[in-house]
Design a protein around this motif. Structure first.
Motif, PDB file in Angstrom:
ATOM      1  N   ALA A   1       0.724  -1.200   0.087  1.00 30.09           N
ATOM      2  CA  ALA A   1       0.057  -0.014  -0.057  1.00 30.09           C
ATOM      3  C   ALA A   1       0.935   1.211   0.083  1.00 30.09           C
ATOM      4  N   ASP A   2       2.110   1.213   0.799  1.00 29.59           N
ATOM      5  CA  ASP A   2       2.886   2.283   0.748  1.00 29.59           C
ATOM      6  C   ASP A   2       4.404   1.818   0.724  1.00 29.59           C
ATOM      7  N   PRO A   3       5.018   1.716  -0.497  1.00 35.35           N
ATOM      8  CA  PRO A   3       6.244   1.254  -0.659  1.00 35.35           C
ATOM      9  C   PRO A   3       7.247   2.111   0.156  1.00 35.35           C
ATOM     10  N   PRO A   4       8.031   1.301   1.012  1.00 34.98           N
ATOM     11  CA  PRO A   4       9.050   2.214   1.951  1.00 34.98           C
ATOM     12  C   PRO A   4       9.933   2.869   1.165  1.00 34.98           C
ATOM     13  N   ARG A   5      10.464   4.023   1.625  1.00 32.40           N
ATOM     14  CA  ARG A   5      11.767   4.513   1.088  1.00 32.40           C
ATOM     15  C   ARG A   5      13.197   3.758   1.528  1.00 32.40           C
ATOM     16  N   HIS A   6      13.207   3.067   2.783  1.00 33.24           N
ATOM     17  CA  HIS A   6      14.330   2.131   3.276  1.00 33.24           C
ATOM     18  C   HIS A   6      14.572   1.035   2.240  1.00 33.24           C
ATOM     19  N   ALA A   7      15.558   0.327   2.586  1.00 33.27           N
ATOM     20  CA  ALA A   7      16.070  -0.899   1.877  1.00 33.27           C
ATOM     21  C   ALA A   7      15.770  -2.167   2.751  1.00 33.27           C
ATOM     22  N   GLY A   8      14.678  -1.987   3.792  1.00 32.02           N
ATOM     23  CA  GLY A   8      14.704  -3.332   4.704  1.00 32.02           C
ATOM     24  C   GLY A   8      14.931  -2.790   6.171  1.00 32.02           C
ATOM     25  N   ILE A   9      14.275  -3.713   7.044  1.00 27.54           N
ATOM     26  CA  ILE A   9      14.407  -3.228   8.427  1.00 27.54           C
ATOM     27  C   ILE A   9      15.093  -4.745   9.011  1.00 27.54           C
ATOM     28  N   ALA A  10      16.054  -4.435   9.744  1.00 24.23           N
ATOM     29  CA  ALA A  10      16.630  -5.387  10.523  1.00 24.23           C
ATOM     30  C   ALA A  10      16.416  -5.301  12.154  1.00 24.23           C
ATOM     31  N   ALA A  11      15.618  -6.086  12.540  1.00 25.58           N
ATOM     32  CA  ALA A  11      15.088  -6.001  14.049  1.00 25.58           C
ATOM     33  C   ALA A  11      15.731  -7.277  14.708  1.00 25.58           C
ATOM     34  N   GLY A  12      16.385  -6.859  15.819  1.00 24.02           N
ATOM     35  CA  GLY A  12      16.934  -8.132  16.825  1.00 24.02           C
ATOM     36  C   GLY A  12      15.905  -8.785  17.491  1.00 24.02           C
ATOM     37  N   THR A  13      14.941  -8.227  17.987  1.00 17.04           N
ATOM     38  CA  THR A  13      13.867  -8.793  18.704  1.00 17.04           C
ATOM     39  C   THR A  13      12.563  -7.894  18.301  1.00 17.04           C
ATOM     40  N   LEU A  14      11.443  -8.655  18.758  1.00 18.18           N
ATOM     41  CA  LEU A  14      10.153  -8.050  18.744  1.00 18.18           C
ATOM     42  C   LEU A  14      10.015  -7.421  20.179  1.00 18.18           C
ATOM     43  N   TYR A  15       9.200  -6.464  20.090  1.00 18.19           N
ATOM     44  CA  TYR A  15       8.958  -5.514  21.410  1.00 18.19           C
ATOM     45  C   TYR A  15       7.944  -6.291  22.021  1.00 18.19           C
ATOM     46  N   ASN A  16       8.588  -6.687  23.564  1.00 13.55           N
ATOM     47  CA  ASN A  16       7.625  -7.315  24.453  1.00 13.55           C
ATOM     48  C   ASN A  16       8.232  -7.044  25.734  1.00 13.55           C
ATOM     49  N   ASP A  17       7.700  -7.544  26.673  1.00 19.47           N
ATOM     50  CA  ASP A  17       8.031  -7.006  28.271  1.00 19.47           C
ATOM     51  C   ASP A  17       9.452  -7.356  28.489  1.00 19.47           C
ATOM     52  N   THR A  18      10.164  -8.041  27.966  1.00 19.37           N
ATOM     53  CA  THR A  18      11.514  -8.626  28.155  1.00 19.37           C
ATOM     54  C   THR A  18      12.451  -7.381  27.229  1.00 19.37           C
ATOM     55  N   SER A  19      12.081  -7.196  26.099  1.00 21.96           N
ATOM     56  CA  SER A  19      12.776  -6.198  25.492  1.00 21.96           C
ATOM     57  C   SER A  19      12.727  -4.533  25.797  1.00 21.96           C
ATOM     58  N   ARG A  20      11.496  -4.631  26.483  1.00 23.59           N
ATOM     59  CA  ARG A  20      11.210  -3.316  26.947  1.00 23.59           C
ATOM     60  C   ARG A  20      12.177  -2.889  28.065  1.00 23.59           C
ATOM     61  N   LYS A  21      12.035  -3.953  28.991  1.00 23.47           N
ATOM     62  CA  LYS A  21      12.869  -3.647  30.317  1.00 23.47           C
ATOM     63  C   LYS A  21      14.404  -3.298  29.806  1.00 23.47           C
ATOM     64  N   LEU A  22      14.984  -4.107  28.916  1.00 19.44           N
ATOM     65  CA  LEU A  22      16.274  -3.697  28.224  1.00 19.44           C
ATOM     66  C   LEU A  22      16.639  -2.437  27.759  1.00 19.44           C
ATOM     67  N   VAL A  23      15.234  -2.171  26.852  1.00 17.40           N
ATOM     68  CA  VAL A  23      15.522  -0.531  26.347  1.00 17.40           C
ATOM     69  C   VAL A  23      15.505   0.298  27.329  1.00 17.40           C
ATOM     70  N   LEU A  24      14.642   0.298  28.499  1.00 21.69           N
ATOM     71  CA  LEU A  24      14.379   1.044  29.205  1.00 21.69           C
ATOM     72  C   LEU A  24      15.717   1.324  30.145  1.00 21.69           C
ATOM     73  N   ALA A  25      16.465   0.174  30.516  1.00 21.02           N
ATOM     74  CA  ALA A  25      17.569   0.173  31.402  1.00 21.02           C
ATOM     75  C   ALA A  25      19.008   0.690  30.515  1.00 21.02           C
ATOM     76  N   LEU A  26      18.786   0.598  29.311  1.00 19.80           N
ATOM     77  CA  LEU A  26      19.820   1.242  28.512  1.00 19.80           C
ATOM     78  C   LEU A  26      19.605   2.644  28.285  1.00 19.80           C
ATOM     79  N   LYS A  27      18.419   3.084  27.890  1.00 20.66           N
ATOM     80  CA  LYS A  27      17.930   4.379  27.804  1.00 20.66           C
ATOM     81  C   LYS A  27      17.900   5.375  28.844  1.00 20.66           C
ATOM     82  N   HIS A  28      17.400   4.820  29.887  1.00 20.90           N
ATOM     83  CA  HIS A  28      17.218   5.750  31.239  1.00 20.90           C
ATOM     84  C   HIS A  28      17.704   5.251  32.500  1.00 20.90           C
ATOM     85  N   GLY A  29      18.389   4.076  32.401  1.00 18.43           N
ATOM     86  CA  GLY A  29      19.109   3.546  33.524  1.00 18.43           C
ATOM     87  C   GLY A  29      20.669   3.484  33.529  1.00 18.43           C
TER      88      GLY A  29
END
Length: 246
Positions: free
Chosen positions: A70-98
């Motif tokens: 429906a809306d072709p992206p301008r990027h050439a792909g997305i490389a994601a290490g994980t999907l966002y869930n409770d565990t990855s959220r805790k790691l992100v918050l610890a890195l970003k704000h902790g």
């Protein structure tokens, strides 16, 4: 062995390695315990050839998801290490704000397997913070991840290729058009960096990819500066429908 490496056994004796999420004993200072590792959601295949969105088992390899059709992206792909869930959220918050910068190598290590095509000809560019937020936090978590992504892939790192020219509020709860208005003119290529980007393939690194509005603004700025292609890399990607399937 380096001096730091020689002192690791003593450091481990004084400060026994603990899982940063649950506190359980682990073998090394970096990483998670097995129980916490098992709760990470790792995106798999088959997936959209344009954006890496995981498909259900019934979808063929090499297909394109409905949002990309429906809306072709301008990027050439997305490389994601994980999907966002409770565990990855805790790691992100610890890195970003902790201030848990020691998590960056492990988190980057989950992104790198998705970037097997990246080599020394590529340029790693982090999503920028506004200078006020950078001064307050003291570091850019995307730059910390980018540092380790560049080190492990052999790519070059350019932490200041992009700049956030005005502070922006949280985009949570805003619609697509509202996000676009908020980000209009907010992100651009830093003066003097356009020559570095011209004709180069870029890995754009961030901690979390939610709606894609910020990464799209970055991709547009990089492409206008002459970047040949831009792959978006993140530690955690918000895809609730894929998470449910996982």
């Amino acid at each position: 062995m380096s001096i730091g490496g020689a002192l690791l056994p003593l450091f481990d004796l004084l400060y026994p390695p603990r899982c940063p999420l649950c506190g359980a004993g682990i073998a090394a200072q970096t990483g998670l315990c097995m129980d916490c590792w098992s709760t990470l959601a790792i995106p798999g295949d088959p997936s959209c050839r344009a954006c890496g969105r995981p498909f259900g088992e019934a979808m063929p390899e090499g297909g394109t998801c409905v949002p990309c059709l429906a809306d072709p992206p301008r990027h050439a792909g997305i490389a994601a290490g994980t999907l966002y869930n409770d565990t990855s959220r805790k790691l992100v918050l610890a890195l970003k704000h902790g201030n848990r910068l020691a998590l960056a190598p492990m988190m980057a290590g989950l992104i790198v397997p998705k970037l097997s095509f990246v080599d020394g000809a590529w340029l790693v560019v982090p999503v920028p913070l506004h200078r006020w937020r950078l001064w307050k936090r003291g570091y850019n978590q995307a730059a910390e991840l980018g540092r380790h992504v560049a080190r492990r892939t052999g790519a070059r790192l350019c932490v200041d290729a992009l700049e956030r020219r005005k502070p922006t509020p949280s985009l949570g709860g805003l619609g697509k058009l509202a996000r676009k208005r908020v980000l209009s003119g907010a992100i651009g290529v830093r003066a003097g960096r356009a020559a570095t980007l011209k004709g180069v393939s870029v890995v754009l690194v961030d901690d979390v990819l939610t709606s894609g509005a910020t990464s799209n603004a970055c991709v547009s700025a990089l492409r206008r500066a002459g970047a040949e292609k831009v792959v978006v890399a993140c530690f955690a990607r918000v895809l609730d429908e894929a998470l449910d399937a996982t």
